[in-house]
Write a protein that holds these residues in place. Sequence first.
Motif, PDB file in Angstrom:
ATOM      1  N   SER A 144      21.504  26.544 -32.083  1.00  0.00           N
ATOM      2  CA  SER A 144      22.976  26.454 -32.051  1.00  0.00           C
ATOM      3  C   SER A 144      23.470  25.018 -32.002  1.00  0.00           C
ATOM      4  N   GLY A 145      22.856  24.151 -32.801  1.00  0.00           N
ATOM      5  CA  GLY A 145      23.312  22.770 -32.884  1.00  0.00           C
ATOM      6  C   GLY A 145      22.775  21.854 -31.817  1.00  0.00           C
ATOM      7  N   ALA A 146      22.037  22.387 -30.840  1.00  0.00           N
ATOM      8  CA  ALA A 146      21.485  21.561 -29.766  1.00  0.00           C
ATOM      9  C   ALA A 146      20.242  20.822 -30.252  1.00  0.00           C
ATOM     10  N   PRO A 147      19.848  19.738 -29.577  1.00  0.00           N
ATOM     11  CA  PRO A 147      18.609  19.043 -29.942  1.00  0.00           C
ATOM     12  C   PRO A 147      17.386  19.941 -29.784  1.00  0.00           C
ATOM     13  N   THR A 148      16.239  19.452 -30.229  1.00  0.00           N
ATOM     14  CA  THR A 148      15.008  20.238 -30.137  1.00  0.00           C
ATOM     15  C   THR A 148      14.631  20.479 -28.677  1.00  0.00           C
ATOM     16  N   ALA A 149      13.800  21.491 -28.446  1.00  0.00           N
ATOM     17  CA  ALA A 149      13.460  21.894 -27.083  1.00  0.00           C
ATOM     18  C   ALA A 149      12.695  20.815 -26.329  1.00  0.00           C
ATOM     19  N   ALA A 150      11.974  19.949 -27.037  1.00  0.00           N
ATOM     20  CA  ALA A 150      11.181  18.906 -26.383  1.00  0.00           C
ATOM     21  C   ALA A 150      11.925  17.590 -26.243  1.00  0.00           C
ATOM     22  N   ALA A 151      13.185  17.542 -26.675  1.00  0.00           N
ATOM     23  CA  ALA A 151      13.920  16.280 -26.668  1.00  0.00           C
ATOM     24  C   ALA A 151      14.178  15.757 -25.258  1.00  0.00           C
ATOM     25  N   TRP A 152      14.093  16.622 -24.248  1.00  0.00           N
ATOM     26  CA  TRP A 152      14.395  16.190 -22.885  1.00  0.00           C
ATOM     27  C   TRP A 152      13.191  15.592 -22.159  1.00  0.00           C
ATOM     28  N   LEU A 153      11.991  15.639 -22.752  1.00  0.00           N
ATOM     29  CA  LEU A 153      10.781  15.232 -22.039  1.00  0.00           C
ATOM     30  C   LEU A 153      10.797  13.755 -21.651  1.00  0.00           C
ATOM     31  N   LEU A 154      11.096  12.866 -22.590  1.00  0.00           N
ATOM     32  CA  LEU A 154      11.147  11.443 -22.251  1.00  0.00           C
ATOM     33  C   LEU A 154      12.267  11.126 -21.268  1.00  0.00           C
ATOM     34  N   GLY A 181      13.462  13.130 -19.024  1.00  0.00           N
ATOM     35  CA  GLY A 181      13.013  13.664 -17.740  1.00  0.00           C
ATOM     36  C   GLY A 181      11.997  12.756 -17.073  1.00  0.00           C
ATOM     37  N   LEU A 182      11.057  12.213 -17.863  1.00  0.00           N
ATOM     38  CA  LEU A 182      10.054  11.298 -17.316  1.00  0.00           C
ATOM     39  C   LEU A 182      10.702  10.004 -16.835  1.00  0.00           C
ATOM     40  N   ALA A 183      11.627   9.455 -17.647  1.00  0.00           N
ATOM     41  CA  ALA A 183      12.295   8.205 -17.266  1.00  0.00           C
ATOM     42  C   ALA A 183      13.115   8.381 -15.990  1.00  0.00           C
ATOM     43  N   LEU A 184      13.849   9.488 -15.879  1.00  0.00           N
ATOM     44  CA  LEU A 184      14.656   9.730 -14.681  1.00  0.00           C
ATOM     45  C   LEU A 184      13.768   9.934 -13.453  1.00  0.00           C
ATOM     46  N   THR A 185      12.628  10.586 -13.631  1.00  0.00           N
ATOM     47  CA  THR A 185      11.715  10.805 -12.508  1.00  0.00           C
ATOM     48  C   THR A 185      11.135   9.488 -12.013  1.00  0.00           C
ATOM     49  N   LEU A 186      10.678   8.637 -12.942  1.00  0.00           N
ATOM     50  CA  LEU A 186      10.136   7.338 -12.544  1.00  0.00           C
ATOM     51  C   LEU A 186      11.219   6.453 -11.921  1.00  0.00           C
ATOM     52  N   ALA A 187      12.436   6.510 -12.481  1.00  0.00           N
ATOM     53  CA  ALA A 187      13.534   5.736 -11.902  1.00  0.00           C
ATOM     54  C   ALA A 187      13.840   6.212 -10.483  1.00  0.00           C
ATOM     55  N   THR A 188      13.724   7.513 -10.248  1.00  0.00           N
ATOM     56  CA  THR A 188      13.939   8.045  -8.902  1.00  0.00           C
ATOM     57  C   THR A 188      12.915   7.489  -7.928  1.00  0.00           C
ATOM     58  N   LEU A 189      11.647   7.416  -8.354  1.00  0.00           N
ATOM     59  CA  LEU A 189      10.613   6.865  -7.483  1.00  0.00           C
ATOM     60  C   LEU A 189      10.867   5.388  -7.184  1.00  0.00           C
ATOM     61  N   VAL A 190      11.362   4.659  -8.171  1.00  0.00           N
ATOM     62  CA  VAL A 190      11.688   3.238  -7.938  1.00  0.00           C
ATOM     63  C   VAL A 190      12.818   3.128  -6.921  1.00  0.00           C
ATOM     64  N   GLY A 228      16.239   6.146 -32.172  1.00  0.00           N
ATOM     65  CA  GLY A 228      16.880   5.151 -31.303  1.00  0.00           C
ATOM     66  C   GLY A 228      17.010   5.640 -29.873  1.00  0.00           C
ATOM     67  N   ALA A 229      17.525   6.862 -29.708  1.00  0.00           N
ATOM     68  CA  ALA A 229      17.700   7.413 -28.366  1.00  0.00           C
ATOM     69  C   ALA A 229      16.365   7.626 -27.674  1.00  0.00           C
ATOM     70  N   ALA A 248      12.003   5.923 -23.894  1.00  0.00           N
ATOM     71  CA  ALA A 248      10.617   5.476 -23.715  1.00  0.00           C
ATOM     72  C   ALA A 248      10.578   4.096 -23.065  1.00  0.00           C
ATOM     73  N   ALA A 249      11.480   3.197 -23.510  1.00  0.00           N
ATOM     74  CA  ALA A 249      11.542   1.860 -22.914  1.00  0.00           C
ATOM     75  C   ALA A 249      11.962   1.949 -21.449  1.00  0.00           C
ATOM     76  N   ALA A 250      12.907   2.844 -21.146  1.00  0.00           N
ATOM     77  CA  ALA A 250      13.347   3.017 -19.759  1.00  0.00           C
ATOM     78  C   ALA A 250      12.208   3.535 -18.887  1.00  0.00           C
ATOM     79  N   ALA A 251      11.412   4.470 -19.432  1.00  0.00           N
ATOM     80  CA  ALA A 251      10.271   4.994 -18.676  1.00  0.00           C
ATOM     81  C   ALA A 251       9.239   3.897 -18.429  1.00  0.00           C
ATOM     82  N   ALA A 252       8.955   3.080 -19.463  1.00  0.00           N
ATOM     83  CA  ALA A 252       7.976   2.002 -19.310  1.00  0.00           C
ATOM     84  C   ALA A 252       8.463   0.965 -18.298  1.00  0.00           C
ATOM     85  N   LEU A 253       9.752   0.608 -18.370  1.00  0.00           N
ATOM     86  CA  LEU A 253      10.304  -0.357 -17.423  1.00  0.00           C
ATOM     87  C   LEU A 253      10.249   0.186 -15.995  1.00  0.00           C
ATOM     88  N   SER A 254      10.573   1.460 -15.836  1.00  0.00           N
ATOM     89  CA  SER A 254      10.519   2.070 -14.505  1.00  0.00           C
ATOM     90  C   SER A 254       9.099   2.072 -13.960  1.00  0.00           C
TER      91      SER A 254
END
Length: 295
Positions: free
Chosen positions: A195-205, A207-216, A266-267, A272-278
Amino acid sequence: MTHGNARIWHASDDLVARYAEGSLPEPDAWSLEKHLEGCAGCAAQVSQAVRSTTAGAVLAQVRGAVLEAAPTVRQPLARTPPATPALPRLARLLWAAGPAVRGAWLPAVLLVAVGATALGYGGGFPGARALLLAIAPVVPVAGVALSYGPHADPLHEVVAATPAGGLRLALTRTAAVLAVSLPLLTLTGLLLPASGAPTAAAWLLPGLALTLATLVLASFAGCRTAAGVTAGGWLCAVLAPVPAAPGGEATARLAEQLSRCLDGAGAQGAWAAAAALSAVLLAARRPAYDRPIRR
């Protein structure tokens, strides 16, 4: 450390005091604990030093409770020898996985997955995948917030000062949270209409970036505060345009906003860059986890 010769050494008073206070760096703590396995004199010295600290009273209570329960535990185990090795391993695994996997968080993740599926098929809601993608990145963040800190471990102050605690334990519990939430929510997204939404796996990066940022952030302000900042920031970013959508266009507006945040090289590259920086910042903040994390 005082060295008698190239092969024999004994712990100095300063080393023992720092170990008892929990301020000894992890490599030195590991070295001392290995030495204590074969040196009764140093083991007695460390034991006396720990008993004189605030944690000593707590450890004495735990030891007393274990010794009191030991006869009750040994008798049934003696009748079932094959189960004896498995029980300690299972107990260690559950403890390492953390309260988020053992407690109410796992049913909550299942509820999110089942609820999204029910909305998509049972309720005929066309924006079920978009709604799931909006919520999915904050699910592991919530799991991390519930897994580590004084609210998760009654003996957090003691555990944080041991080599098995600190960032190592936080990462172990984070891995357990991700191992449950990532495949479950991604599979649920695959089953829902696009229904026009991104692919089901689009949230993985994200989610990982937000999780690592939370730990920081947790190394500065505590797990629950850090989770509130990262999860709240994400939800504000993706849900901000929705209230302004006219009529029944809220679902389409949400899918459009998610496409901006998740779709395209791009997004995904930015996430990915945010996850690596975190990850780099988390490595730099590792010493902060050697002390008890605030709530």
